[in-house]
Write a protein that holds these residues in place. Structure first.
Motif, PDB file in Angstrom:
ATOM      1  N   SER A 115      45.521  20.044  32.974  1.00  0.00           N
ATOM      2  CA  SER A 115      44.406  20.924  32.331  1.00  0.00           C
ATOM      3  C   SER A 115      43.477  21.395  33.157  1.00  0.00           C
ATOM      4  CB  SER A 115      43.799  19.994  31.409  1.00  0.00           C
ATOM      5  OG  SER A 115      42.995  19.011  31.936  1.00  0.00           O
ATOM      6  N   ALA A 116      43.047  20.751  34.219  1.00  0.00           N
ATOM      7  CA  ALA A 116      42.189  21.441  35.218  1.00  0.00           C
ATOM      8  C   ALA A 116      42.521  22.719  36.011  1.00  0.00           C
ATOM      9  CB  ALA A 116      41.446  20.587  36.125  1.00  0.00           C
ATOM     10  N   ALA A 117      43.776  22.586  36.258  1.00  0.00           N
ATOM     11  CA  ALA A 117      44.504  23.491  37.102  1.00  0.00           C
ATOM     12  C   ALA A 117      44.705  24.652  36.181  1.00  0.00           C
ATOM     13  CB  ALA A 117      45.973  22.872  37.521  1.00  0.00           C
ATOM     14  N   ALA A 118      45.077  24.284  34.887  1.00  0.00           N
ATOM     15  CA  ALA A 118      45.091  25.496  34.158  1.00  0.00           C
ATOM     16  C   ALA A 118      43.872  26.421  33.746  1.00  0.00           C
ATOM     17  CB  ALA A 118      45.822  25.073  32.503  1.00  0.00           C
ATOM     18  N   HIS A 119      42.794  25.419  33.587  1.00  0.00           N
ATOM     19  CA  HIS A 119      41.524  26.279  33.662  1.00  0.00           C
ATOM     20  C   HIS A 119      41.118  27.319  34.737  1.00  0.00           C
ATOM     21  CE1 HIS A 119      40.178  24.746  29.877  1.00  0.00           C
ATOM     22  NE2 HIS A 119      40.397  23.379  30.149  1.00  0.00           N
ATOM     23  N   VAL A 120      41.491  26.855  35.721  1.00  0.00           N
ATOM     24  CA  VAL A 120      41.236  27.518  36.881  1.00  0.00           C
ATOM     25  C   VAL A 120      42.114  28.987  37.263  1.00  0.00           C
ATOM     26  CG1 VAL A 120      40.946  27.472  39.464  1.00  0.00           C
ATOM     27  CG2 VAL A 120      40.195  25.612  38.437  1.00  0.00           C
ATOM     28  N   LEU A 121      43.544  28.706  36.908  1.00  0.00           N
ATOM     29  CA  LEU A 121      44.496  29.567  36.929  1.00  0.00           C
ATOM     30  C   LEU A 121      44.459  30.517  35.929  1.00  0.00           C
ATOM     31  CD1 LEU A 121      47.533  27.466  37.673  1.00  0.00           C
ATOM     32  CD2 LEU A 121      46.434  29.030  39.256  1.00  0.00           C
ATOM     33  N   ALA A 122      43.769  30.206  34.690  1.00  0.00           N
ATOM     34  CA  ALA A 122      43.457  31.507  33.827  1.00  0.00           C
ATOM     35  C   ALA A 122      42.200  32.316  33.944  1.00  0.00           C
ATOM     36  CB  ALA A 122      43.098  30.398  32.389  1.00  0.00           C
ATOM     37  N   ALA A 123      41.335  31.889  34.964  1.00  0.00           N
ATOM     38  CA  ALA A 123      40.121  32.394  35.269  1.00  0.00           C
ATOM     39  C   ALA A 123      40.406  33.345  36.587  1.00  0.00           C
ATOM     40  CB  ALA A 123      39.078  31.568  35.654  1.00  0.00           C
ATOM     41  N   VAL A 124      41.614  33.235  37.291  1.00  0.00           N
ATOM     42  CA  VAL A 124      41.451  34.179  38.429  1.00  0.00           C
ATOM     43  C   VAL A 124      42.606  35.339  38.336  1.00  0.00           C
ATOM     44  CG1 VAL A 124      41.496  32.119  40.063  1.00  0.00           C
ATOM     45  CG2 VAL A 124      43.640  32.749  39.366  1.00  0.00           C
ATOM     46  N   THR A 125      42.693  36.151  39.087  1.00  0.00           N
ATOM     47  CA  THR A 125      43.466  37.480  39.041  1.00  0.00           C
ATOM     48  C   THR A 125      45.185  37.178  39.199  1.00  0.00           C
ATOM     49  OG1 THR A 125      43.668  37.893  41.437  1.00  0.00           O
ATOM     50  CG2 THR A 125      41.715  38.734  40.072  1.00  0.00           C
TER      51      THR A 125
END
Length: 491
Positions: free
Chosen positions: A357-367
């Motif tokens: 879930s933490a990785a999903a939040h970060v990847l959703a916010a990057v280009t």
């Protein structure tokens, strides 16, 4: 006065002074004015005093200290097999509580026909209450639902559960469903195909109603926006019935009031598809398919829940068999990291393992380019972990596989910066060193990518970076990294 008289006078003076000093010592400091003056001077006391608020903020401004003596580091977590073996050796036969639990479940089975009636009237069922509801819901699925349609049961509480794999199982088991044109990919495309299959065909033996029984629909793997969107589409189909359970105390907050009180869709009339297809050319068939997709995409989504108390008081043995029983709130991942990869080999910049879930939040916010770079690094790391796991001869049992080489990402599976830059340049992700470092900066800040340099590399890591070289890796478990990479591919 002669000299002897002077000597006697000096002796008497000395005796007088000695008697005065002894008298002062016996009387104490308070008896001497000189002592009182010196004691009253606040030489050791500060002139400015801190208030209670100042003292609090001064204390709170200091660095927080967390003990590294975690209990989960000292005790190896039980595997699912070990946990099941311990439970099987503990018998409660003859206990009055066991008889009460059985009577309670027998009372719930009397409402099976009532539950079926509510499903037929356009509602979906959501069960809550104390205790495991898995046994009673499985009985409802096998004794009641299976006689009226297709039944698929999902154990969403399992860490390895994937909604995409669950939908793939449905597509593979239902005759004719896999033959539909795959105009869309990913989880949303699977939901569209299942929705369309039960929409465009007359009710028959192969297209009987579909019953989806999901244990713990409040599990992290189903709380994602994509999973909720896919399920909310199927939940409002009049011939697809959703039966689910929740155990989290905040489960009602997962859905909005509009989703809870939504109602089933009204299906369009079904026409003779075979006759229509015989008289339509390829362009007309493609346009008709696009119209069907537009109808599905524009359909209202929700769940139409009816809540039922299904308290069983039965222990959550099966549900907890896959959990870490030695720690709370993330300490397990830290413990697994320290057990699988020695602390000496972690190098600089390594921290706790990153969750899905933490990785999903970060990847959703990057280009998009940053996500491509992460996928590139993840594929190289998984290849290295796969090679390490294949080379270990002692990974036969599940317990050995849990602690086998290649189970946790570490610097021994890192990719050198030069190789990553060459691969990123070939894939047109980053054409310059500045662009690559800018993309990696966001991942470093959130701990999604760790870095090790040649100065901090030792023999335990197995890396030879040369002078001034650096390497990068993703601090994730192998199974979690595979799920994150699969999610990026679906997006």
């Amino acid at each position: 006065m002669d000299s002897s008289d002077h000597d006697n006078l000096d002796d008497s003076s000395d005796e007088l002074l000695a008697s005065d000093s002894s008298a002062d010592e016996e009387a104490g400091p308070s008896a001497s004015p000189r002592h009182r003056i010196s004691d009253a001077t606040p030489q050791s006391q500060p002139l400015i005093y801190q208030t209670a608020a100042d003292a609090y903020f001064a204390q709170a401004s200091g660095p927080a200290r967390t003990s590294a003596n975690v209990f989960s580091d000292l005790v190896t977590p039980l595997t699912a097999e070990e946990y099941a073996a311990v439970l099987s050796s503990s018998t409660f036969e003859g206990n009055a509580l066991v008889d009460a639990i059985q009577r309670l479940e027998d009372a719930h089975t009397q409402f099976f026909q009532h539950f079926l009636l509510e499903l037929s009237q356009g509602f979906n069922l959501l069960f809550y209450g104390l205790g495991s509801k898995r046994k009673i819901l499985n009985k409802f699925a096998s004794d009641a639902c299976s006689r009226r349609g297709h039944v698929f049961v999902a154990n969403a509480f399992m860490p390895s559960f994937s909604l995409s794999e669950f939908f793939s199982t449905i597509e593979g088991k239902i005759p004719g469903l896999s033959a539909l044109a795959k105009t869309q990919t990913g989880l949303e495309g699977q939901a569209h195909r299942i929705y369309k299959f039960w929409t465009t065909r007359e009710p028959s033996k192969s297209t009987r109603p579909l019953f989806l029984v999901i244990h713990n629909i409040d599990a992290p793997s189903i709380r994602t926006p994509r999973a909720k969107a896919a399920l909310s589409l199927l939940a409002l189909h009049p011939r697809i019935h959703l039966v689910a359970s929740v155990d989290h105390v905040n489960a009602p907050m997962l859905w909005s009031s509009a989703e809870v009180y939504a109602r089933k869709h009204t299906l369009p009339p079904v026409e003779d598809e075979q006759t229509d297809d015989d008289h339509m050319d390829e362009d007309e068939q493609s346009e008709a398919a696009n119209d069907d997709i537009a109808h599905v995409v524009g359909a209202k989504r929700g769940f139409a829940w009816l809540w039922h108390d299904l308290t069983t008081l039965r222990p959550l043995d099966f549900e907890l068999a896959f959990a870490n029983h030695t720690s709370f709130a993330g300490a397990s991942s830290q413990a697994q990291s320290s057990r699988s990869v020695h602390t000496a080999s972690m190098g600089a910049g390594a921290g706790a393992l990153v969750s899905q879930s933490a990785a999903a939040h970060v990847l959703a916010a990057v280009t998009q380019k940053a996500r491509k770079l992460f996928a590139l690094l993840a594929r190289r790391q998984l290849a290295a972990m796969e090679a390490d796991a294949d080379g270990d001869p002692g990974t036969g049992s599940p317990k050995k596989r849990a602690h086998a080489p290649g189970s946790v990402g570490g610097p021994q599976y890192a990719t050198s910066y030069d190789l990553l830059f060459a691969a990123a340049r070939d894939d047109f992700v980053a054409t310059s060193d500045t662009a690559l470092r800018a993309l990696l900066g966001e991942f470093r800040d959130h701990g999604l990518v760790a870095e090790v340099s040649s100065s901090s590399t030792n023999s335990a890591s197995g890396l030879d970076l040369g002078a001034g070289g650096t390497a990068l890796w993703i601090p994730m478990r192998r199974d979690v990294l595979e799920k994150v990479l699969e999610g990026l591919a679906n997006d």
